[in-house]
Design a protein around this motif. Sequence first.
Motif, PDB file in Angstrom:
ATOM      1  N   CYS A  28       0.839  -1.203   0.000  1.00  0.00           N
ATOM      2  CA  CYS A  28       0.000   0.000   0.000  1.00  0.00           C
ATOM      3  C   CYS A  28       0.877   1.257   0.000  1.00  0.00           C
ATOM      4  O   CYS A  28       0.633   2.199  -0.756  1.00  0.00           O
ATOM      5  CB  CYS A  28      -0.919  -0.027   1.216  1.00  0.00           C
ATOM      6  N   LEU A  29       1.907   1.263   0.834  1.00  0.00           N
ATOM      7  CA  LEU A  29       2.818   2.400   0.905  1.00  0.00           C
ATOM      8  C   LEU A  29       3.552   2.594  -0.417  1.00  0.00           C
ATOM      9  O   LEU A  29       3.694   3.718  -0.898  1.00  0.00           O
ATOM     10  CB  LEU A  29       3.819   2.199   2.044  1.00  0.00           C
ATOM     11  N   ARG A  30       3.993   1.496  -1.035  1.00  0.00           N
ATOM     12  CA  ARG A  30       4.691   1.584  -2.318  1.00  0.00           C
ATOM     13  C   ARG A  30       3.778   2.166  -3.388  1.00  0.00           C
ATOM     14  O   ARG A  30       4.187   3.033  -4.168  1.00  0.00           O
ATOM     15  CB  ARG A  30       5.190   0.200  -2.736  1.00  0.00           C
ATOM     16  N   THR A  31       2.524   1.737  -3.418  1.00  0.00           N
ATOM     17  CA  THR A  31       1.575   2.262  -4.395  1.00  0.00           C
ATOM     18  C   THR A  31       1.334   3.753  -4.161  1.00  0.00           C
ATOM     19  O   THR A  31       1.294   4.539  -5.099  1.00  0.00           O
ATOM     20  CB  THR A  31       0.239   1.499  -4.290  1.00  0.00           C
ATOM     21  N   PHE A  32       1.217   4.138  -2.911  1.00  0.00           N
ATOM     22  CA  PHE A  32       0.963   5.528  -2.551  1.00  0.00           C
ATOM     23  C   PHE A  32       2.133   6.429  -2.944  1.00  0.00           C
ATOM     24  O   PHE A  32       1.950   7.461  -3.585  1.00  0.00           O
ATOM     25  CB  PHE A  32       0.714   5.590  -1.044  1.00  0.00           C
ATOM     26  N   VAL A  33       3.350   6.021  -2.607  1.00  0.00           N
ATOM     27  CA  VAL A  33       4.534   6.848  -2.858  1.00  0.00           C
ATOM     28  C   VAL A  33       4.900   6.867  -4.337  1.00  0.00           C
ATOM     29  O   VAL A  33       5.382   7.864  -4.854  1.00  0.00           O
ATOM     30  CB  VAL A  33       5.722   6.354  -2.007  1.00  0.00           C
ATOM     31  N   SER A  35       3.051   6.840  -6.990  1.00  0.00           N
ATOM     32  CA  SER A  35       2.167   7.504  -7.945  1.00  0.00           C
ATOM     33  C   SER A  35       2.784   8.830  -8.387  1.00  0.00           C
ATOM     34  O   SER A  35       3.226   9.622  -7.555  1.00  0.00           O
ATOM     35  CB  SER A  35       0.782   7.732  -7.348  1.00  0.00           C
ATOM     36  N   PRO A  36       2.833   9.078  -9.690  1.00  0.00           N
ATOM     37  CA  PRO A  36       3.452  10.319 -10.184  1.00  0.00           C
ATOM     38  C   PRO A  36       2.762  11.580  -9.670  1.00  0.00           C
ATOM     39  O   PRO A  36       3.412  12.585  -9.414  1.00  0.00           O
ATOM     40  CB  PRO A  36       3.314  10.212 -11.703  1.00  0.00           C
ATOM     41  N   GLN A  37       1.450  11.523  -9.474  1.00  0.00           N
ATOM     42  CA  GLN A  37       0.742  12.701  -8.991  1.00  0.00           C
ATOM     43  C   GLN A  37       1.190  13.042  -7.570  1.00  0.00           C
ATOM     44  O   GLN A  37       1.316  14.209  -7.216  1.00  0.00           O
ATOM     45  CB  GLN A  37      -0.776  12.473  -8.999  1.00  0.00           C
ATOM     46  N   PHE A  38       1.442  12.023  -6.764  1.00  0.00           N
ATOM     47  CA  PHE A  38       1.862  12.270  -5.388  1.00  0.00           C
ATOM     48  C   PHE A  38       3.269  12.838  -5.342  1.00  0.00           C
ATOM     49  O   PHE A  38       3.554  13.739  -4.564  1.00  0.00           O
ATOM     50  CB  PHE A  38       1.783  10.974  -4.578  1.00  0.00           C
ATOM     51  N   ARG A  39       4.168  12.324  -6.178  1.00  0.00           N
ATOM     52  CA  ARG A  39       5.549  12.820  -6.188  1.00  0.00           C
ATOM     53  C   ARG A  39       5.620  14.270  -6.637  1.00  0.00           C
ATOM     54  O   ARG A  39       6.527  15.004  -6.258  1.00  0.00           O
ATOM     55  CB  ARG A  39       6.421  11.948  -7.085  1.00  0.00           C
ATOM     56  N   LYS A  40       4.667  14.710  -7.457  1.00  0.00           N
ATOM     57  CA  LYS A  40       4.673  16.094  -7.922  1.00  0.00           C
ATOM     58  C   LYS A  40       4.182  17.062  -6.849  1.00  0.00           C
ATOM     59  O   LYS A  40       4.398  18.254  -6.955  1.00  0.00           O
ATOM     60  CB  LYS A  40       3.808  16.232  -9.178  1.00  0.00           C
ATOM     61  N   GLN A  41       3.543  16.551  -5.821  1.00  0.00           N
ATOM     62  CA  GLN A  41       3.052  17.385  -4.726  1.00  0.00           C
ATOM     63  C   GLN A  41       4.018  17.243  -3.552  1.00  0.00           C
ATOM     64  O   GLN A  41       3.739  16.583  -2.561  1.00  0.00           O
ATOM     65  CB  GLN A  41       1.643  16.952  -4.330  1.00  0.00           C
ATOM     66  N   LEU A  42       5.165  17.883  -3.676  1.00  0.00           N
ATOM     67  CA  LEU A  42       6.229  17.724  -2.690  1.00  0.00           C
ATOM     68  C   LEU A  42       5.808  18.179  -1.296  1.00  0.00           C
ATOM     69  O   LEU A  42       6.238  17.593  -0.301  1.00  0.00           O
ATOM     70  CB  LEU A  42       7.473  18.485  -3.136  1.00  0.00           C
ATOM     71  N   GLY A  52       7.596   5.786  11.813  1.00  0.00           N
ATOM     72  CA  GLY A  52       8.029   4.394  11.747  1.00  0.00           C
ATOM     73  C   GLY A  52       8.318   3.867  10.357  1.00  0.00           C
ATOM     74  O   GLY A  52       8.711   2.713  10.215  1.00  0.00           O
ATOM     75  N   CYS A  53       8.107   4.677   9.337  1.00  0.00           N
ATOM     76  CA  CYS A  53       8.351   4.156   7.989  1.00  0.00           C
ATOM     77  C   CYS A  53       9.113   5.145   7.110  1.00  0.00           C
ATOM     78  O   CYS A  53       9.093   5.032   5.890  1.00  0.00           O
ATOM     79  CB  CYS A  53       7.046   3.734   7.326  1.00  0.00           C
ATOM     80  N   GLY A  54       9.794   6.106   7.718  1.00  0.00           N
ATOM     81  CA  GLY A  54      10.552   7.095   6.947  1.00  0.00           C
ATOM     82  C   GLY A  54      11.645   6.466   6.109  1.00  0.00           C
ATOM     83  O   GLY A  54      11.841   6.836   4.947  1.00  0.00           O
TER      84      GLY A  54
END
Length: 133
Positions: A28-33, A35-42, A52-54
Motif C-alpha cells: 500500500c505504501l509503495r503504491t501511494f509513494v 504515484s506520479p501525482q503524489f511525487r509532484k506534490q512535494l 516508523g516508515c521514513g
Amino acid sequence: VSLRLMPGAEDSVAGLADRRRRQSAYRCLRTFVSSPQFRKQLHRLCSYPWVGCGNTVDTLLRQLNDVPGDQVDIDTSYQARYAFNVARSDYRAAGDAMMTYCYNIIARNAQEGDHLPIDVLRKQMSSCLAAIN
C-alpha cells in the motif's frame, strides 16, 4: 487439530498474520509513494509524519529513481527524494540523492558530445550545488 496441543503454534500463526499485515502495508505504501501525482506534490510528501516508515519511504523513492522512464518523471523522483530527506533533516541522504542525480545527468548526456544544451548544464549545476549544501 487444536493449536493448544502443538507447542509454539499460536506464536507461529500470530507471526504469519503479522508478516502478512506488514507485506500488505508495504504494498500500500509503495503504491501511494510511487504515484506520479503524489511525487509532484512535494509539500504533501514532506508534510506527512511517516512515523516508523521514513526509511522505507526513502528506499521506495530511491528505487523509483532507478526505473527508466520519462525524463520529467525521473527528475521529479530525484527532487521528491531530496525534498523528503531535507524535510526529515537527513541531509546526508538528501546530498546522496542530488549527487546521484548529477552523475545520472552526466551519464545520460555523455553520448551527446562536448556541446550540451544550457538547460542540461543548469540541471547538473543545481544538483551538484544541492549535494554540496
